[in-house]
Design a protein around this motif. Structure first.
Motif, PDB file in Angstrom:
ATOM      1  N   PHE A  39     -73.330  12.392 -33.010  1.00  0.00           N
ATOM      2  CA  PHE A  39     -72.130  11.929 -33.693  1.00  0.00           C
ATOM      3  C   PHE A  39     -71.133  11.566 -32.595  1.00  0.00           C
ATOM      4  O   PHE A  39     -70.755  12.425 -31.797  1.00  0.00           O
ATOM      5  N   PRO A  40     -70.765  10.286 -32.524  1.00  0.00           N
ATOM      6  CA  PRO A  40     -69.990   9.801 -31.353  1.00  0.00           C
ATOM      7  C   PRO A  40     -68.559   9.354 -31.647  1.00  0.00           C
ATOM      8  O   PRO A  40     -68.247   8.174 -31.555  1.00  0.00           O
ATOM      9  N   PRO A  41     -67.667  10.260 -32.016  1.00  0.00           N
ATOM     10  CA  PRO A  41     -66.306   9.826 -32.319  1.00  0.00           C
ATOM     11  C   PRO A  41     -65.528   9.405 -31.081  1.00  0.00           C
ATOM     12  O   PRO A  41     -65.736   9.956 -30.000  1.00  0.00           O
ATOM     13  N   GLY A  50     -64.779   9.423 -44.080  1.00  0.00           N
ATOM     14  CA  GLY A  50     -65.851   8.506 -43.662  1.00  0.00           C
ATOM     15  C   GLY A  50     -66.644   9.106 -42.507  1.00  0.00           C
ATOM     16  O   GLY A  50     -67.881   9.042 -42.475  1.00  0.00           O
ATOM     17  N   LYS A  53     -69.000  11.695 -43.678  1.00  0.00           N
ATOM     18  CA  LYS A  53     -70.256  11.101 -44.157  1.00  0.00           C
ATOM     19  C   LYS A  53     -71.241  10.945 -42.991  1.00  0.00           C
ATOM     20  O   LYS A  53     -72.416  11.292 -43.080  1.00  0.00           O
ATOM     21  N   ILE A 236     -77.503   6.130 -35.049  1.00  0.00           N
ATOM     22  CA  ILE A 236     -77.094   5.665 -36.375  1.00  0.00           C
ATOM     23  C   ILE A 236     -75.629   5.271 -36.344  1.00  0.00           C
ATOM     24  O   ILE A 236     -74.773   6.050 -35.908  1.00  0.00           O
ATOM     25  N   CYS A 237     -75.346   4.053 -36.773  1.00  0.00           N
ATOM     26  CA  CYS A 237     -73.964   3.575 -36.731  1.00  0.00           C
ATOM     27  C   CYS A 237     -73.673   2.754 -37.971  1.00  0.00           C
ATOM     28  O   CYS A 237     -74.547   2.531 -38.797  1.00  0.00           O
ATOM     29  N   PHE A 265     -75.943   1.637 -41.175  1.00  0.00           N
ATOM     30  CA  PHE A 265     -75.756   1.894 -42.609  1.00  0.00           C
ATOM     31  C   PHE A 265     -74.326   1.513 -42.991  1.00  0.00           C
ATOM     32  O   PHE A 265     -73.472   1.340 -42.112  1.00  0.00           O
ATOM     33  N   ARG A 267     -70.556   1.704 -44.100  1.00  0.00           N
ATOM     34  CA  ARG A 267     -69.533   2.728 -43.962  1.00  0.00           C
ATOM     35  C   ARG A 267     -69.047   3.149 -45.342  1.00  0.00           C
ATOM     36  O   ARG A 267     -69.149   2.401 -46.314  1.00  0.00           O
ATOM     37  N   LEU A 268     -68.566   4.345 -45.426  1.00  0.00           N
ATOM     38  CA  LEU A 268     -68.031   4.854 -46.678  1.00  0.00           C
ATOM     39  C   LEU A 268     -66.634   4.291 -46.900  1.00  0.00           C
ATOM     40  O   LEU A 268     -65.778   4.392 -46.018  1.00  0.00           O
ATOM     41  N   MET A 275     -58.721   4.121 -44.745  1.00  0.00           N
ATOM     42  CA  MET A 275     -59.509   4.985 -43.886  1.00  0.00           C
ATOM     43  C   MET A 275     -59.462   4.572 -42.421  1.00  0.00           C
ATOM     44  O   MET A 275     -59.975   5.287 -41.582  1.00  0.00           O
ATOM     45  N   SER A 276     -58.848   3.441 -42.125  1.00  0.00           N
ATOM     46  CA  SER A 276     -58.857   3.071 -40.712  1.00  0.00           C
ATOM     47  C   SER A 276     -57.900   3.992 -39.953  1.00  0.00           C
ATOM     48  O   SER A 276     -56.803   4.316 -40.418  1.00  0.00           O
ATOM     49  N   LYS A 277     -58.354   4.419 -38.756  1.00  0.00           N
ATOM     50  CA  LYS A 277     -57.539   5.346 -37.988  1.00  0.00           C
ATOM     51  C   LYS A 277     -56.192   4.716 -37.626  1.00  0.00           C
ATOM     52  O   LYS A 277     -55.198   5.407 -37.521  1.00  0.00           O
TER      53      LYS A 277
HETATM   54  P1  ATP Z   1     -61.985   3.778 -37.743  1.00  0.00           P
HETATM   55  O1  ATP Z   1     -62.472   2.420 -38.121  1.00  0.00           O
HETATM   56  O2  ATP Z   1     -61.550   4.618 -38.887  1.00  0.00           O
HETATM   57  O3  ATP Z   1     -61.007   3.765 -36.620  1.00  0.00           O
HETATM   58  P2  ATP Z   1     -64.191   4.223 -36.003  1.00  0.00           P
HETATM   59  O4  ATP Z   1     -65.491   3.711 -36.475  1.00  0.00           O
HETATM   60  O5  ATP Z   1     -63.516   3.437 -34.959  1.00  0.00           O
HETATM   61  O6  ATP Z   1     -63.281   4.535 -37.247  1.00  0.00           O
HETATM   62  P3  ATP Z   1     -65.245   6.301 -34.405  1.00  0.00           P
HETATM   63  O7  ATP Z   1     -64.528   7.453 -33.858  1.00  0.00           O
HETATM   64  O8  ATP Z   1     -65.724   5.258 -33.483  1.00  0.00           O
HETATM   65  O9  ATP Z   1     -64.290   5.695 -35.500  1.00  0.00           O
HETATM   66  O10 ATP Z   1     -66.416   6.782 -35.352  1.00  0.00           O
HETATM   67  C1  ATP Z   1     -67.340   7.781 -35.030  1.00  0.00           C
HETATM   68  C2  ATP Z   1     -68.552   7.624 -35.898  1.00  0.00           C
HETATM   69  O11 ATP Z   1     -68.209   7.719 -37.266  1.00  0.00           O
HETATM   70  C3  ATP Z   1     -69.206   6.275 -35.687  1.00  0.00           C
HETATM   71  O12 ATP Z   1     -70.600   6.444 -35.604  1.00  0.00           O
HETATM   72  C4  ATP Z   1     -68.829   5.511 -36.922  1.00  0.00           C
HETATM   73  O13 ATP Z   1     -69.797   4.561 -37.237  1.00  0.00           O
HETATM   74  C5  ATP Z   1     -68.713   6.610 -37.973  1.00  0.00           C
HETATM   75  N1  ATP Z   1     -67.776   6.223 -39.021  1.00  0.00           N
HETATM   76  C6  ATP Z   1     -66.491   5.861 -38.875  1.00  0.00           C
HETATM   77  N2  ATP Z   1     -65.944   5.517 -40.059  1.00  0.00           N
HETATM   78  C7  ATP Z   1     -66.916   5.675 -40.985  1.00  0.00           C
HETATM   79  C8  ATP Z   1     -66.985   5.483 -42.395  1.00  0.00           C
HETATM   80  N3  ATP Z   1     -65.932   5.059 -43.092  1.00  0.00           N
HETATM   81  N4  ATP Z   1     -68.153   5.747 -43.012  1.00  0.00           N
HETATM   82  C9  ATP Z   1     -69.210   6.196 -42.316  1.00  0.00           C
HETATM   83  N5  ATP Z   1     -69.223   6.392 -41.002  1.00  0.00           N
HETATM   84  C10 ATP Z   1     -68.086   6.137 -40.327  1.00  0.00           C
END
Ligand code: ATP
Ligand code: MG
Length: 572
Positions: A39-41, A50, A53, A236-237, A265, A267-268, A275-277
């Motif tokens: 899991f790569p945040p 999201g 998920k 998985i992304c 897959f 995104r939720l 949901m965008s950060k």
């Molecule tokens: P955001 O778009 O909210 O800023 P992000 O994708 O940039 O989110 P990351 O920290 O890069 O945020 O996400 C970490 C992991 O969580 C990634 O693998 C990403 O694909 C997954 N992820 C982020 N948002 C969702 C979502 N809405 N549904 C499912 N997986 C998600």
């Protein structure tokens, strides 16, 4: 139950396309029957539902296949990242119930190796330093429908490229002066393949590497390398990376490195929320909410403070399944998961949110009875408790009408109702405030032979209402939270200048300071969860509660009140 949920529950039997791919790999022996996910945040904000998920998916798959999952911080952009976010992410993943053991990694730990490999790309003639301005680079890239143009710097010699790259690293140049680009194909129909950036100059201190670096790798380069270094099998992304997969593969192939499989897959997406950060950060910074963990936020910390349980979130993630196409899940499905959980596990109490006095005129002034109440009819192991009953009570103001509408089965002059766990009463009168015209007090008589659990308990009346004994009741603050947005798609008309703000629900928080509760509730510990009978599910707030003085957050109402509103809107 609301129809949306029914339909969604049926449709969302766990989809198995990712498992199918893994099963195929296991058959062919591609990864030696190993499953290792991550899991790569990016630590640039708090995790949201999201991410939950994605966490459940990655950790869940590894668990099912006896594999392992890494927690990897994708910290390649020092400008937006912070340790506060790293800490919150660790806490949230743990709280959801997942354990990465000793496998906590940081992309920044690989900066040295990534740099060395970038030099190898240059030596192989597969990367070059471009010195066009950012605007020129954008312009040269062309459009999806028309090919791009090669940069005049594209054919620099390996020696010149190496020299410039090393000087970029030592800080000789300013941001934007040069970038390292992969040399792929400026006319590729896939824009990601038109000589993408590999390294850029950023003169920012990094939360881990401090001032060691002033060049930082781009996501596409750093991500596939990190996956490869860690021996990830299935990367998985979300779907937006589908067009990046050729680039993921390109770097690993050209550098002749171990090669994980990227799988995308959908995104939720949830209705009635964003949901965008970036948008969530905006709400926090501009104080539309009280921090990342505001109980109205779709963040994991917000949901936790709101009273959601880890298992309700895992259950939700399971229920929505994994899809290959983008879709929007009704937030009612999430609310349904927490109701289900709390219905089974939360103790029930009586609490009066909007109190009015009720006096039982034929009940002796100083008598007190302790009546038996069931803590949770769904689970007899949760036992019974005693609730004090006396002549003076509080009931909900809403449960009394001077002039009742048809089919009103609660209190009005002459009507009979049962007081929960107590007696049947009949309303004999009320007192009005001469000045305000408000009703101050209700008068009733009780029937002593109708006590719940007693011989006369079988007598039926149409309504049962909750109450608390006035002299025993605790006085607490209740925070009635509701959805933060009143539009199913708050971003529908978003213009990037905050257009979504017009859809903020002005009633997303109502604070009630004189809520009357059973005395036992004063002992609630921060985080304890309850059902207030007929009112909703609540939990003691973890920030605002003090010892003996809990503040109760409404997690969710007992029924989906929004479904009704939506139906009304649809029928207009
Ligand atoms: P955001 O778009 O909210 O800023 P992000 O994708 O940039 O989110 P990351 O920290 O890069 O945020 O996400 C970490 C992991 O969580 C990634 O693998 C990403 O694909 C997954 N992820 C982020 N948002 C969702 C979502 N809405 N549904 C499912 N997986 C998600
Ligand atoms: Mg991201």
């Amino acid at each position: 139950m609301n129809e949306n949920i029914d339909a969604q529950e049926k449709k969302d039997l766990p989809s198995n396309f990712i498992r199918d791919i893994i099963d195929e790999h296991n058959l062919s022996g591609r990864f030696g029957a190993k499953v290792h996910t991550r899991f790569p945040p990016e630590p640039n904000g708090y995790l949201h539902i999201g991410h939950a998920k994605s966490i459940c998916l990655n950790f869940g798959l590894a668990k099912d296949y006896n594999g392992a999952t890494n927690l990897r911080f994708d910290d390649t952009n020092p400008v937006t990242e912070d340790v506060e976010y790293v800490d919150s992410i660790r806490e949230d993943v743990k709280w959801l119930g997942f354990d990465w053991e000793d496998r906590e990694f940081y992309a920044s730990d690989y900066f040295d190796r990534m740099y060395e490999l970038a030099e190898i790309l240059i030596e192989k003639g597969l990367a070059y330093i471009d010195s066009l301005t950012p605007e020129e680079i954008r312009h040269y890239r062309g459009w999806p429908t028309s090919p791009g143009k090669e940069s005049p710097y594209r054919n620099r010699s390996v020696e010149e490229n190496l020299d410039l790259f090393r000087r970029m690293k030592t800080g000789e140049f300013n941001e934007g002066d040069h970038i390292l680009r992969a040399k792929i194909d400026m006319s590729s129909p896939n824009m990601n393949m038109r000589d993408p950036a590999v390294y850029r100059i950023k003169k920012s201190s990094h939360h881990r590497t401090k001032d060691k670096w002033c060049i930082y790798p781009m996501y596409d380069y750093a991500h596939c390398l990190s996956d490869s270094f860690e021996g990830i099998t299935h990367s998985i992304c979300t779907l937006e990376f589908e067009n990046h997969r050729p680039l993921y593969d390109w770097f690993l192939d050209k550098l002749e490195l171990y090669h994980p499989q990227q799988i995308e897959f959908a995104r939720l997406n949830l209705s009635y929320t964003v949901m965008s950060k970036r948008k969530l950060l905006f709400l926090v910074k501009e104080k539309y909410v009280d921090g990342w963990d505001d109980p109205r936020m779709p963040t994991i910390s917000g949901l936790r403070r709101r009273g959601y349980t880890p298992s309700s979130i895992r259950d939700f993630a399971e229920k929505v399944g994994v899809a290959r196409r983008d879709n929007v899940i009704d937030v009612a499905v999430l609310e349904h998961s927490i109701r289900n959980d709390l219905n089974k596990h939360a103790s029930r109490y009586m609490a009066v949110i909007n109190p009015i006095k009720l006096t039982i005129i034929n009940y002796p002034e100083n008598d007190i009875e302790y009546l038996e109440a069931v803590n949770n009819p769904e689970d007899s192991a949760m036992g019974m408790r005693k609730v004090p009953f006396s002549r003076h009570l509080f009931i909900e103001r809403d449960d009394f009408r001077e002039d009742p509408p048809k089919k009103f089965h609660r209190l009005f002059p002459g009507s009979e109702v049962r007081l929960r766990y107590a007696y049947i009463i009949i309303c004999t009168g009320f007192k009005k405030n001469d000045i305000s015209g408000e009703i101050d007090e209700i008068y009733c008589e009780y029937y002593p032979d109708t006590k719940s659990g007693g011989l006369g308990a079988s007598r039926k009346v149409k309504g049962t209402i909750h109450w608390v004994s006035a002299s025993h009741a605790g006085n607490v603050e209740a925070r009635l939270y509701d959805r933060l947005f009143n539009h199913p798609d708050p971003l529908e008309s978003d213009d990037d200048a905050g257009g979504f703000l017009q859809h903020i629900n002005p009633d997303s928080l109502k604070i009630v300071s004189n809520c009357k509760v059973e005395p036992e509730l004063l002992n609630a510990k921060p985080g304890d969860r309850f059902q207030f009978e007929r009112v909703g599910y609540f939990c003691a707030d973890t920030k605002l509660s003090t010892s003996g003085n809990p503040v109760f957050n409404r997690t969710v109402t007992l029924k989906d009140t929004w479904a009704k509103i939506e139906n009304q809107t649809n029928n207009q």
